[in-house]
Write a protein that holds these residues in place. Structure first.
Motif, PDB file in Angstrom:
ATOM      1  N   ASN A   1       0.814  -1.389   0.050  1.00  0.00           N
ATOM      2  CA  ASN A   1       0.039   0.168   0.252  1.00  0.00           C
ATOM      3  C   ASN A   1       0.938   1.258   0.107  1.00  0.00           C
ATOM      4  N   GLN A   2       0.735   1.908  -1.040  1.00  0.00           N
ATOM      5  CA  GLN A   2       1.730   3.153  -1.034  1.00  0.00           C
ATOM      6  C   GLN A   2       0.842   4.392  -0.775  1.00  0.00           C
ATOM      7  N   SER A   3       1.368   5.084  -0.119  1.00  0.00           N
ATOM      8  CA  SER A   3       0.583   6.311   0.337  1.00  0.00           C
ATOM      9  C   SER A   3       1.454   7.561   0.282  1.00  0.00           C
ATOM     10  N   VAL A   4       1.006   8.687  -0.114  1.00  0.00           N
ATOM     11  CA  VAL A   4       1.579   9.987  -0.164  1.00  0.00           C
ATOM     12  C   VAL A   4       1.196  10.922   0.677  1.00  0.00           C
ATOM     13  N   PRO A   5       2.109  11.278   1.711  1.00  0.00           N
ATOM     14  CA  PRO A   5       1.510  12.187   2.904  1.00  0.00           C
ATOM     15  C   PRO A   5       1.305  13.762   2.026  1.00  0.00           C
ATOM     16  N   PRO A   6       0.347  14.270   2.838  1.00  0.00           N
ATOM     17  CA  PRO A   6      -0.150  15.491   2.249  1.00  0.00           C
ATOM     18  C   PRO A   6       0.788  16.648   2.285  1.00  0.00           C
ATOM     19  N   LEU A   7       0.718  17.666   1.376  1.00  0.00           N
ATOM     20  CA  LEU A   7       1.534  18.923   1.323  1.00  0.00           C
ATOM     21  C   LEU A   7       0.686  20.215   1.808  1.00  0.00           C
ATOM     22  N   VAL A   8       0.931  20.800   2.778  1.00  0.00           N
ATOM     23  CA  VAL A   8       0.177  22.006   3.116  1.00  0.00           C
ATOM     24  C   VAL A   8       0.982  23.191   3.094  1.00  0.00           C
ATOM     25  N   ILE A   9       0.450  24.121   2.023  1.00  0.00           N
ATOM     26  CA  ILE A   9       1.340  25.175   1.705  1.00  0.00           C
ATOM     27  C   ILE A   9       1.012  26.270   2.929  1.00  0.00           C
ATOM     28  N   ARG A  10       1.667  26.380   3.651  1.00  0.00           N
ATOM     29  CA  ARG A  10       1.554  27.820   4.445  1.00  0.00           C
ATOM     30  C   ARG A  10       2.110  29.055   3.975  1.00  0.00           C
ATOM     31  N   PHE A  11       1.128  30.032   3.555  1.00  0.00           N
ATOM     32  CA  PHE A  11       1.476  30.950   3.014  1.00  0.00           C
ATOM     33  C   PHE A  11       2.750  31.930   3.570  1.00  0.00           C
ATOM     34  N   ASP A  12       2.588  32.042   5.166  1.00  0.00           N
ATOM     35  CA  ASP A  12       3.701  32.853   5.749  1.00  0.00           C
ATOM     36  C   ASP A  12       4.920  32.268   5.779  1.00  0.00           C
ATOM     37  N   ARG A  13       4.959  31.042   5.568  1.00  0.00           N
ATOM     38  CA  ARG A  13       6.450  30.496   5.634  1.00  0.00           C
ATOM     39  C   ARG A  13       7.067  30.359   4.085  1.00  0.00           C
ATOM     40  N   LEU A  14       6.423  30.909   3.142  1.00  0.00           N
ATOM     41  CA  LEU A  14       6.976  30.735   1.919  1.00  0.00           C
ATOM     42  C   LEU A  14       8.096  31.519   1.650  1.00  0.00           C
TER      43      LEU A  14
ATOM     44  N   GLY B   1      10.600  34.641  -0.314  1.00  0.00           N
ATOM     45  CA  GLY B   1       9.943  35.641  -1.165  1.00  0.00           C
ATOM     46  C   GLY B   1       9.737  36.963  -0.325  1.00  0.00           C
ATOM     47  N   THR B   2      10.062  37.945  -1.023  1.00  0.00           N
ATOM     48  CA  THR B   2      10.219  39.439  -0.334  1.00  0.00           C
ATOM     49  C   THR B   2       8.815  40.243  -0.290  1.00  0.00           C
ATOM     50  N   GLY B   3       7.799  39.734  -1.020  1.00  0.00           N
ATOM     51  CA  GLY B   3       6.518  40.240  -1.298  1.00  0.00           C
ATOM     52  C   GLY B   3       5.458  39.109  -1.397  1.00  0.00           C
ATOM     53  N   VAL B   4       4.330  39.800  -1.363  1.00  0.00           N
ATOM     54  CA  VAL B   4       3.148  39.071  -1.501  1.00  0.00           C
ATOM     55  C   VAL B   4       3.056  38.403  -2.898  1.00  0.00           C
ATOM     56  N   GLU B   5       3.340  39.059  -3.942  1.00  0.00           N
ATOM     57  CA  GLU B   5       2.980  38.403  -5.180  1.00  0.00           C
ATOM     58  C   GLU B   5       4.061  37.607  -5.555  1.00  0.00           C
TER      59      GLU B   5
ATOM     60  N   LYS C   1       5.374  35.229  -3.164  1.00  0.00           N
ATOM     61  CA  LYS C   1       4.881  34.066  -2.496  1.00  0.00           C
ATOM     62  C   LYS C   1       3.569  33.460  -3.173  1.00  0.00           C
ATOM     63  N   LEU C   2       2.728  34.405  -3.821  1.00  0.00           N
ATOM     64  CA  LEU C   2       1.623  33.709  -4.463  1.00  0.00           C
ATOM     65  C   LEU C   2       2.036  33.027  -5.500  1.00  0.00           C
ATOM     66  N   SER C   3       3.473  33.384  -6.149  1.00  0.00           N
ATOM     67  CA  SER C   3       3.744  32.800  -7.464  1.00  0.00           C
ATOM     68  C   SER C   3       4.362  31.402  -7.095  1.00  0.00           C
ATOM     69  N   TYR C   4       4.957  31.538  -5.847  1.00  0.00           N
ATOM     70  CA  TYR C   4       5.729  30.169  -5.503  1.00  0.00           C
ATOM     71  C   TYR C   4       4.413  29.187  -4.978  1.00  0.00           C
ATOM     72  N   ALA C   5       3.698  29.554  -4.468  1.00  0.00           N
ATOM     73  CA  ALA C   5       2.469  28.664  -4.049  1.00  0.00           C
ATOM     74  C   ALA C   5       1.723  28.296  -5.319  1.00  0.00           C
ATOM     75  N   ALA C   6       1.513  29.175  -6.316  1.00  0.00           N
ATOM     76  CA  ALA C   6       0.876  28.572  -7.626  1.00  0.00           C
ATOM     77  C   ALA C   6       1.520  27.600  -8.128  1.00  0.00           C
ATOM     78  N   TRP C   7       2.881  27.852  -8.185  1.00  0.00           N
ATOM     79  CA  TRP C   7       3.868  26.525  -8.952  1.00  0.00           C
ATOM     80  C   TRP C   7       3.848  25.284  -8.322  1.00  0.00           C
ATOM     81  N   LEU C   8       3.798  25.439  -6.891  1.00  0.00           N
ATOM     82  CA  LEU C   8       3.722  24.033  -6.172  1.00  0.00           C
ATOM     83  C   LEU C   8       2.343  23.150  -6.191  1.00  0.00           C
TER      84      LEU C   8
END
Length: 253
Positions: free
Chosen positions: A184-197, A199-203, A205-212
């Motif tokens: 049984n192969q299982s993949v643990p979930p990935l939770v993207i925490r915006f404040d931990r990404l 990047g120097t600005g909001v945009e 960080k949003l770009s990194y999150a979108a890529w992930l």
């Protein structure tokens, strides 16, 4: 000369009259990335063709159509690029043509107010962050019984296993049914925490999150913690669309 201008002017206006465009957006739109929109053109003039039509959507892109017959529908594509994320109406689509003598360009404008959701620009996350993330959310194989892992052994059919697990080739060689047993192969979930990404600005960080999200949501459960708003991890295209929409409208709702 006046007669010539009158005749050519009438022919030019007749050429673009009755041309109705319908613009269909793609499933995903990312800021800064050219996207191919499907365009359906209908020539409502039943017996009169139209020549040398040019479609332009605001300042984003153009396409040239040499000919569309009378009463016909034509499908083409128009490449548009949106510079920023968020809700963006396509705005005006202009149908123009220099027909018949290329002295004047005549046009009709159609206003399209339906907004498109443009996701953040895709920026690959830094290698250091990617390697750290891979340690936290890599693939782990658990040696339980399932149907999606590696083939571990062949054993006798007990009656409880699903029919799709029967190994028909080996079973045909003997008197007993044999079944395939998998890990049984299982993949643990990935939770993207915006404040931990990074990047120097909001945009950024949003770009990194979108890529992930774009590169992970079809392979493992992905969740999002966006300033305390938590979306639980899940997989699939529909879930990815929900996550990307939250990023696209962040701070704009």
């Amino acid at each position: 000369m006046l007669g010539f201008m009158t005749v050519t002017g009438y022919a030019g206006m007749t050429n673009i009259k009755g041309i109705i465009p319908v613009l269909l957006p793609p499933e995903e739109l990312f800021a800064g990335t050219p996207a191919r929109f499907k365009v359906l053109l209908c020539n409502e003039k039943k017996h009169i063709p139209s020549f040398l039509l040019q479609l332009a959507a605001s300042d984003y892109g153009t396409v040239l159509i040499p000919l569309i017959g009378g009463g016909q529908n034509l499908e083409t594509t128009l490449t548009l690029t949106f510079p920023e994320r968020g809700r963006h109406p396509v705005g005006q689509i202009r149908v123009s043509s220099p027909f018949p003598v290329n002295f004047f360009t005549r046009y009709w404008s159609f206003q399209l107010d339906t907004p498109c959701i443009v996701y953040p620009r895709l920026v690959p996350i830094a290698s250091a962050m990617a390697s750290e993330d891979s340690r936290q959310s890599g693939t782990t194989v658990h040696h339980g019984r399932g149907q999606d892992g590696e083939l571990e052994r062949i054993r006798e059919y007990s009656g409880a296993e699903p029919l799709r697990s029967i190994h028909w080739k080996l079973s045909a060689r003997g008197d007993d049914l044999l079944v395939k047993e998998f890990g049984n192969q299982s993949v643990p979930p990935l939770v993207i925490r915006f404040d931990r990404l990074p990047g120097t600005g909001v945009e950024e960080k949003l770009s990194y999150a979108a890529w992930l999200i774009k590169h992970r949501v079809m392979e493992q459960p992905v969740g999002l913690d966006l300033d305390g708003q938590i979306i639980q991890p899940a997989t699939g295209r529909q879930h990815g669309t929900r996550l990307l929409t939250e990023l696209a409208l962040y701070g704009q709702q």
